[in-house]
Design a protein around this motif. Sequence first.
Motif, mmCIF file in Angstrom:
data_model
loop_
_atom_site.group_PDB
_atom_site.id
_atom_site.type_symbol
_atom_site.label_atom_id
_atom_site.label_comp_id
_atom_site.label_asym_id
_atom_site.label_seq_id
_atom_site.Cartn_x
_atom_site.Cartn_y
_atom_site.Cartn_z
ATOM 1 N N GLY A 107 -3.594 22.550 63.007
ATOM 2 C CA GLY A 107 -4.548 23.653 63.135
ATOM 3 C C GLY A 107 -5.070 23.886 64.542
ATOM 4 O O GLY A 107 -6.028 24.634 64.726
ATOM 5 N N ALA A 108 -4.437 23.283 65.533
ATOM 6 C CA ALA A 108 -4.910 23.433 66.918
ATOM 7 C C ALA A 108 -4.749 24.870 67.409
ATOM 8 O O ALA A 108 -3.869 25.604 66.979
ATOM 9 C CB ALA A 108 -4.148 22.487 67.841
ATOM 10 N N ILE A 109 -5.628 25.236 68.332
ATOM 11 C CA ILE A 109 -5.552 26.515 69.050
ATOM 12 C C ILE A 109 -5.453 26.143 70.529
ATOM 13 O O ILE A 109 -6.214 25.291 70.999
ATOM 14 C CB ILE A 109 -6.800 27.368 68.794
ATOM 15 N N VAL A 110 -4.496 26.745 71.236
ATOM 16 C CA VAL A 110 -4.295 26.393 72.642
ATOM 17 C C VAL A 110 -4.571 27.579 73.551
ATOM 18 O O VAL A 110 -4.377 28.729 73.169
ATOM 19 C CB VAL A 110 -2.859 25.862 72.895
ATOM 20 N N SER A 111 -5.030 27.281 74.748
ATOM 21 C CA SER A 111 -5.219 28.279 75.797
ATOM 22 C C SER A 111 -3.984 28.249 76.681
ATOM 23 O O SER A 111 -3.673 27.215 77.268
ATOM 24 C CB SER A 111 -6.460 27.951 76.631
ATOM 25 N N VAL A 112 -3.264 29.363 76.747
ATOM 26 C CA VAL A 112 -2.044 29.433 77.548
ATOM 27 C C VAL A 112 -2.401 29.955 78.934
ATOM 28 O O VAL A 112 -2.744 31.119 79.101
ATOM 29 C CB VAL A 112 -0.977 30.319 76.872
ATOM 30 N N ALA B 136 1.687 26.391 65.267
ATOM 31 C CA ALA B 136 2.272 26.565 63.932
ATOM 32 C C ALA B 136 1.595 25.657 62.916
ATOM 33 O O ALA B 136 1.409 24.465 63.175
ATOM 34 C CB ALA B 136 3.763 26.276 63.993
ATOM 35 N N PRO B 137 1.199 26.222 61.769
ATOM 36 C CA PRO B 137 0.531 25.410 60.758
ATOM 37 C C PRO B 137 1.446 24.312 60.227
ATOM 38 O O PRO B 137 2.650 24.510 60.068
ATOM 39 C CB PRO B 137 0.182 26.416 59.655
ATOM 40 N N TYR C 17 6.520 26.629 69.107
ATOM 41 C CA TYR C 17 5.486 26.120 68.200
ATOM 42 C C TYR C 17 4.135 26.816 68.375
ATOM 43 O O TYR C 17 3.154 26.400 67.779
ATOM 44 C CB TYR C 17 5.305 24.612 68.406
ATOM 45 N N VAL C 18 4.097 27.872 69.184
ATOM 46 C CA VAL C 18 2.843 28.582 69.442
ATOM 47 C C VAL C 18 3.015 30.038 69.005
ATOM 48 O O VAL C 18 3.962 30.713 69.409
ATOM 49 C CB VAL C 18 2.454 28.516 70.939
ATOM 50 N N LYS C 19 2.098 30.527 68.175
ATOM 51 C CA LYS C 19 2.199 31.891 67.640
ATOM 52 C C LYS C 19 1.593 32.882 68.622
ATOM 53 O O LYS C 19 0.430 33.262 68.529
ATOM 54 C CB LYS C 19 1.504 31.991 66.291
ATOM 55 N N THR C 20 2.426 33.311 69.589
ATOM 56 C CA THR C 20 1.965 34.273 70.588
ATOM 57 C C THR C 20 2.221 35.712 70.160
ATOM 58 O O THR C 20 1.689 36.636 70.766
ATOM 59 C CB THR C 20 2.674 34.052 71.939
ATOM 60 N N GLY C 21 3.075 35.902 69.151
ATOM 61 C CA GLY C 21 3.412 37.250 68.706
ATOM 62 C C GLY C 21 4.479 37.908 69.558
ATOM 63 O O GLY C 21 4.715 39.095 69.454
ATOM 64 N N SER C 22 5.124 37.120 70.416
ATOM 65 C CA SER C 22 6.142 37.667 71.320
ATOM 66 C C SER C 22 7.230 36.624 71.564
ATOM 67 O O SER C 22 6.965 35.426 71.561
ATOM 68 C CB SER C 22 5.498 38.047 72.650
#
Length: 100
Positions: free
Chosen positions: A49-54, A25-26, A86-91
């Motif tokens: 601005g982090a991007i995480v690998s789930v 989340a920004p 806090y992670v934008k997974t869209g689900s």
Amino acid sequence: MSVENDSGQVQSLAAVSGVQRFPVAPGYNVNVRSGPGTGYAIVDTLPLGAIVSVRCQCPGTTVSGPYGTTNLWDCIGNGEFVSDAYVKTGSDGYVAPRCA
């Protein structure tokens, strides 16, 4: 990075390995914990601005965040978890395998 599959089609390495990447989340520095819950130790903090690998997901402590209220936690590394709130997974559900 990309790789060629047996059919000669080029795929991203993430698609081949099954690991998906999602933005955090920004405007939030998100705590990374040693397990799936707020009772676990903070082992790191994700920068803005982090991007995480789930890698996988599992239930844990319920947390409210910018993407709702959930008990779902995302494993982003060996012994590293962040709340899916806090992670934008869209689900609102699982987007990766369940953690073993």
